[in-house]
Design a protein around this motif. Structure first.
Motif, short mmCIF file in Angstrom:
data_model
loop_
_atom_site.label_atom_id
_atom_site.label_comp_id
_atom_site.label_asym_id
_atom_site.label_seq_id
_atom_site.Cartn_x
_atom_site.Cartn_y
_atom_site.Cartn_z
N ASN A 96 4.84 -3.36 3.75
CA ASN A 96 5.20 -3.38 2.34
C ASN A 96 5.89 -2.08 1.93
O ASN A 96 6.89 -2.10 1.21
N GLY A 97 5.37 -0.96 2.41
CA GLY A 97 5.99 0.34 2.10
C GLY A 97 7.42 0.43 2.62
O GLY A 97 8.32 0.93 1.93
N TRP A 98 7.63 -0.06 3.83
CA TRP A 98 8.97 -0.06 4.40
C TRP A 98 9.89 -0.95 3.56
O TRP A 98 11.00 -0.57 3.22
N GLY A 99 9.40 -2.16 3.19
CA GLY A 99 10.19 -3.05 2.36
C GLY A 99 10.49 -2.46 0.99
O GLY A 99 11.60 -2.61 0.47
N ASN A 100 9.50 -1.76 0.41
CA ASN A 100 9.73 -1.11 -0.89
C ASN A 100 10.81 -0.05 -0.79
O ASN A 100 11.63 0.11 -1.69
N LYS A 101 10.81 0.68 0.31
CA LYS A 101 11.78 1.77 0.49
C LYS A 101 13.18 1.24 0.78
O LYS A 101 14.16 1.72 0.21
N TRP A 102 13.28 0.26 1.65
CA TRP A 102 14.58 -0.14 2.16
C TRP A 102 15.13 -1.44 1.59
O TRP A 102 16.33 -1.71 1.71
N ALA A 104 13.88 -3.07 -1.66
CA ALA A 104 13.50 -3.40 -3.04
C ALA A 104 14.69 -3.54 -3.98
O ALA A 104 14.63 -4.29 -4.95
N GLY A 105 15.75 -2.83 -3.73
CA GLY A 105 16.92 -2.92 -4.60
C GLY A 105 16.71 -2.20 -5.92
O GLY A 105 15.74 -1.47 -6.11
N GLU A 106 17.63 -2.44 -6.84
CA GLU A 106 17.61 -1.74 -8.13
C GLU A 106 16.39 -2.08 -8.98
O GLU A 106 15.96 -1.27 -9.79
N ALA A 107 15.86 -3.26 -8.82
CA ALA A 107 14.69 -3.68 -9.61
C ALA A 107 13.45 -2.87 -9.26
O ALA A 107 12.54 -2.76 -10.07
N GLY A 108 13.42 -2.32 -8.07
CA GLY A 108 12.25 -1.55 -7.64
C GLY A 108 11.27 -2.41 -6.86
O GLY A 108 11.45 -3.63 -6.73
N PRO A 109 10.21 -1.80 -6.37
CA PRO A 109 9.26 -2.54 -5.54
C PRO A 109 8.51 -3.61 -6.31
O PRO A 109 8.10 -3.39 -7.44
N PRO A 110 8.33 -4.78 -5.69
CA PRO A 110 7.59 -5.84 -6.36
C PRO A 110 6.08 -5.60 -6.38
O PRO A 110 5.38 -6.14 -7.23
N VAL A 111 5.57 -4.79 -5.45
CA VAL A 111 4.14 -4.50 -5.40
C VAL A 111 3.94 -3.03 -5.05
O VAL A 111 4.60 -2.50 -4.15
N VAL A 121 -1.32 5.61 -8.18
CA VAL A 121 -0.44 4.65 -7.52
C VAL A 121 0.35 5.43 -6.48
O VAL A 121 0.95 6.47 -6.79
N GLY A 122 0.29 4.97 -5.26
CA GLY A 122 0.97 5.70 -4.20
C GLY A 122 1.37 4.80 -3.07
O GLY A 122 1.18 3.59 -3.10
N ALA A 123 1.90 5.42 -2.05
CA ALA A 123 2.34 4.71 -0.86
C ALA A 123 1.37 4.99 0.28
O ALA A 123 0.73 6.04 0.33
N VAL A 124 1.27 4.04 1.19
CA VAL A 124 0.48 4.23 2.39
C VAL A 124 1.25 5.19 3.30
O VAL A 124 2.46 5.09 3.44
N ASP A 125 0.54 6.14 3.89
CA ASP A 125 1.17 7.12 4.76
C ASP A 125 0.40 7.20 6.06
O ASP A 125 -0.83 7.36 6.05
N LEU A 126 1.10 7.09 7.17
CA LEU A 126 0.45 7.19 8.48
C LEU A 126 0.11 8.64 8.78
O LEU A 126 0.95 9.52 8.65
N ARG A 127 -1.13 8.87 9.18
CA ARG A 127 -1.60 10.22 9.50
C ARG A 127 -2.30 10.21 10.85
O ARG A 127 -2.93 9.22 11.23
#
Length: 150
Positions: A96-102, A104-111, A121-127
């Motif tokens: 979902n994070g990848w889809g939001n970044k690449w 989502a378009g001008e409307a922004g992320p759907p979730v 509210v944040g993004a999942v980050d691999l650590r």
């Protein structure tokens, strides 16, 4: 059409794809994660045929990703994530994070996600589990593991 069996490959990515690699499975897991747990609800939300949904649910139950639970006296079931299935949702959150970044378009992320621990509210980050630093493709070297092919 016969599906390719990836389960015997010496690759954890291939083995994971054997469980959730066809397009409907991640969407079914997503719906169940957000609370759409009954067959008719899933069928309506996904606009999926009864036959395909039945096959996918049986496959996911068979792999221990979902569990069937009866919800009335008739043989009717709802589906819930097992621990194994909940860990697959972590993978979906990264997707979902990848889809939001690449995508989502001008409307922004759907979730987006609100973290329970901090309320942000944040993004999942691999650590890295060892040091806590970010862990992305350019930060690691793939090495043979103990289960690598000889």
């Amino acid at each position: 059409m016969q599906r390719t069996d990836f389960s015997k490959m010496t690759c954890s990515i291939a083995r994971t794809l054997d469980v959730i690699g066809e397009p409907w499975s991640p969407l079914i897991l997503r719906d169940i994660w957000v609370g759409i747990t009954r067959f008719e609800q899933l069928m309506a939300d996904l606009e999926i045929s009864r036959k395909v949904l039945t096959e996918r649910l049986n496959h996911l139950v068979g792999h221990g990703v979902l569990e069937r639970r009866p919800y009335d006296r008739r043989p009717r079931y709802e589906y819930v994530l097992t621990r194994k299935g909940a860990e697959l949702v972590d993978l979906l959150m990264v997707m979902n994070g990848w889809g939001n970044k690449w995508l989502a378009g001008e409307a922004g992320p759907p979730v987006v996600y609100r973290h329970h621990a901090c309320g942000e509210v944040g993004a999942v980050d691999l650590r890295c589990a060892g040091c806590g630093e970010p862990m992305h493709a350019h930060d690691v070297d793939p090495l043979p593991g103990p289960g690598a092919a000889g």
